[in-house]
Design a protein around this motif. Structure first.
Motif, PDB file in Angstrom:
ATOM      1  N   GLY A 163      43.557  58.609 -46.235  1.00 41.29           N
ATOM      2  CA  GLY A 163      42.355  59.274 -46.724  1.00 41.29           C
ATOM      3  C   GLY A 163      41.829  60.365 -45.817  1.00 41.29           C
ATOM      4  O   GLY A 163      40.879  61.067 -46.176  1.00 41.29           O
ATOM      5  N   LEU A 164      42.458  60.530 -44.649  1.00 48.24           N
ATOM      6  CA  LEU A 164      41.976  61.532 -43.693  1.00 48.24           C
ATOM      7  C   LEU A 164      42.384  62.933 -44.151  1.00 48.24           C
ATOM      8  O   LEU A 164      43.544  63.180 -44.488  1.00 48.24           O
ATOM      9  CB  LEU A 164      42.553  61.243 -42.310  1.00 48.24           C
ATOM     10  N   GLU A 165      41.431  63.847 -44.143  1.00 48.55           N
ATOM     11  CA  GLU A 165      41.720  65.218 -44.555  1.00 48.55           C
ATOM     12  C   GLU A 165      42.076  66.059 -43.338  1.00 48.55           C
ATOM     13  O   GLU A 165      41.255  66.287 -42.460  1.00 48.55           O
ATOM     14  CB  GLU A 165      40.511  65.812 -45.280  1.00 48.55           C
ATOM     15  N   LEU A 166      43.300  66.508 -43.287  1.00 43.96           N
ATOM     16  CA  LEU A 166      43.791  67.371 -42.216  1.00 43.96           C
ATOM     17  C   LEU A 166      44.494  68.572 -42.843  1.00 43.96           C
ATOM     18  O   LEU A 166      44.892  68.525 -44.017  1.00 43.96           O
ATOM     19  CB  LEU A 166      44.785  66.605 -41.325  1.00 43.96           C
ATOM     20  N   PRO A 167      44.649  69.643 -42.085  1.00 39.96           N
ATOM     21  CA  PRO A 167      45.446  70.759 -42.620  1.00 39.96           C
ATOM     22  C   PRO A 167      46.864  70.288 -42.918  1.00 39.96           C
ATOM     23  O   PRO A 167      47.335  69.315 -42.317  1.00 39.96           O
ATOM     24  CB  PRO A 167      45.439  71.785 -41.467  1.00 39.96           C
ATOM     25  N   PRO A 168      47.547  70.922 -43.838  1.00 37.56           N
ATOM     26  CA  PRO A 168      48.932  70.536 -44.121  1.00 37.56           C
ATOM     27  C   PRO A 168      49.795  70.753 -42.883  1.00 37.56           C
ATOM     28  O   PRO A 168      49.428  71.506 -41.970  1.00 37.56           O
ATOM     29  CB  PRO A 168      49.341  71.485 -45.254  1.00 37.56           C
TER      30      PRO A 168
END
Length: 535
Positions: A266-271
């Motif tokens: 669920g963690l939002e990081l850059p691709p």
């Protein structure tokens, strides 16, 4: 031996007690010895544990010096060398716990009540090596311990009892080992009286239900980043201390140990910045005669390498201005143009030499070779690009020969390069005689449509070198050439190359010989055996 004759830590003989020999180590082995010492029906005749020098190479090794003393405590290197000693002790039963050497048949034949082992899985499933590690690597949520009579097979003896326990999602190997130790001691307490008096259960294993886990070695601890995140986390958990720890390698080949990890979907990081499987991600050296040759011939491909995360070096042998025709525009800042073009393409570095423009054939050839060799030695490319050897420009021909000489396949430097390709340079390759020996017949094509704007902008960094009209160094000609090469290969826009040499080696073998050694903690507790189950 009388009670007074026993050394400190030995069990005093008791009327009717059974003589017991212990073989093993680790925490569960120590706890087993404590249970045996406290049991009124046990006379501990001997405890054979690993010598300290050998034991320190075993994951989770513990000494027994605070529990036992000679002659009961006997430190060994190989159990097979002590069968006669054990026979002289005349044990009724032998317990093997936390020990991963093969128990020889001669020892199995000694005690009338049998040799009792513990395997860290519920038999007959998952016989063999490293069962606890494999249980975690395989993502199991439950495993167990089996107490059994050891025989000549691999964990095939009759079962005395089993005890299961959960593997929680946040458990690491140390947590699971403690659960396995607790299960081992619980089984021992439950069945010890039965083993001593010969009434313990003996349930034969069903061979049709048997499965095996294979031997693991240090190389199996390397993280494969192409696997799903859950599998990578499970590997890290399984190999956490006291095991040798999962590992990966930096770009310089230095091992990196990974002791803890967790997946965070669920963690939002850059691709991811780079695709790990991108064939364009490598170490690149492009050797050219003059500034602008690198963009004209291979600018799109260099930009693709840079986008893939490659280390890209451009080596320019001459400043390219001195021998221009009088009517040709000159550029006093052509090196600055090269640096600007490199920035547009994403090139890592540009190296300049001041060999005379259009007179490279007058330079001692060895000096040119050494210049190329120095760049190869320092930046260790696996892919090298340079001019086609049949170009009309003499400097291009000389540079090709120098690069080829530096990359002779039997030399130290040449052996490190996997691919050696030559490119075409508009206004030079196309101006050569179209006869055998000069013709550029490409065999490799690179789709440069995604980075075409970068190539065009890099060319714009050389305003005095780009010529309009029908000249091969016009923007329209260069795009037309890319379209032709795209037509040859099924792309819209492509750059073309002649492959001079391509070397194919097994990467794992090459890495093993070139990279620093992987973590060296010996996994003695993970070898296959008819032993007290490898953990």
């Amino acid at each position: 031996m009388s009670a007074a004759g026993f050394a400190a830590g030995a069990s005093a003989p008791r009327p009717g007690a059974r003589r017991v020999v212990f073989v093993g180590g680790l925490d569960d082995g120590r706890r087993t010895v404590e249970v045996l010492q406290a049991h009124p029906g046990v006379e501990l005749a001997g405890a054979f544990v690993l010598d300290d020098e050998v034991g320190t190479r075993v994951s989770g090794f513990r000494t027994f010096d605070d529990l036992l003393a000679p002659p009961v405590l006997r430190k060994i290197r190989r159990i097979r060398d002590h069968v006669d000693e054990i026979r002289e002790l005349a044990p009724d039963v032998v317990f093997v716990v936390g020990f991963s050497q093969i128990i020889p048949q001669a020892l199995l034949d000694v005690p009338p009540r049998g040799v009792i082992g513990f395997h860290s899985a519920v038999l007959p499933g998952r016989r063999g090596c490293s069962p606890l590690i494999w249980a975690m690597v395989d993502g199991l949520t439950e495993t167990g311990v089996t107490m059994f009579y050891m025989d000549a097979g691999i964990d095939t003896g009759d079962v005395i009892g089993t005890r299961s326990f959960p593997i929680d999602e946040d458990d690491y190997s140390g947590d699971v080992l403690r659960k396995a130790d607790d299960a081992t001691i619980a089984l021992l307490r439950e069945h010890l009286d039965g083993v001593l008096d010969g009434t313990a259960p003996r349930v034969s294993q069903e061979g049709a239900e048997a499965t095996y886990t294979p031997r693991r070695g240090p190389a199996d601890g390397e993280i494969d980043w192409s696997r799903p995140a859950r599998e990578i986390v499970d590997l890290v958990r399984a190999l956490a201390p006291p095991y040798p720890v999962a590992h990966t390698f930096g770009g310089d080949g230095v091992p990196i140990l990974v002791e803890r990890a967790r997946a965070v979907p669920g963690l939002e990081l850059p691709p991811p910045r780079y695709r790990r499987d991108d064939p364009m991600r490598t170490r690149v050296l492009c050797v050219v005669a003059h500034p602008d040759d690198e963009v004209l011939g291979v600018g799109g491909t260099l930009a693709l390498h840079a986008e893939a995360g490659s280390d890209v070096t451009v080596l320019i042998m001459s400043e390219g201005e001195q021998e221009k025709l009088s009517e040709t525009p000159r550029c006093a800042t052509r090196r600055d143009c090269a640096l600007a073009a490199a920035e547009e393409m994403g090139v890592t570095r540009v190296l300049f030499h001041d060999f005379p423009d259009q007179r490279l054939e007058t330079v001692p050839f060895i000096d040119l070779i050494k210049a190329v060799e120095a760049a190869i030695d320092e930046h260790a490319p696996t892919v090298v690009y340079t001019h086609h050897g049949g170009d009309a420009n003499t400097d291009h021909q000389v540079v090709f020969k120098a690069v080829y000489a530096a990359l002779r396949p039997m030399t130290r430097l040449g052996a490190t390069v996997e691919r050696f390709l030559t490119f075409e340079t508009p206004s030079s390759t196309d101006q050569a005689p179209q006869v055998e020996g000069y013709t550029f017949n490409p065999t490799t094509f690179v789709d440069v449509e995604p980075v075409w704007d970068h190539k065009v902008k890099a060319l714009e960094c050389y305003p005095t070198e780009m010529i309009g009209g029908r000249h091969p160094r016009s923007f329209s000609y260069i795009e037309a050439l890319a379209r032709v090469r795209g037509g040859h290969s099924g792309y819209l826009l492509a750059e073309a190359f002649v492959s001079v040499r391509e070397r194919i080696a097994r990467p794992a073998v090459a890495a093993a010989s070139a990279a620093p050694a992987a973590p060296q903690t010996t996994q003695t507790t993970q070898t296959a055996s008819t032993t007290a189950a490898p953990r």
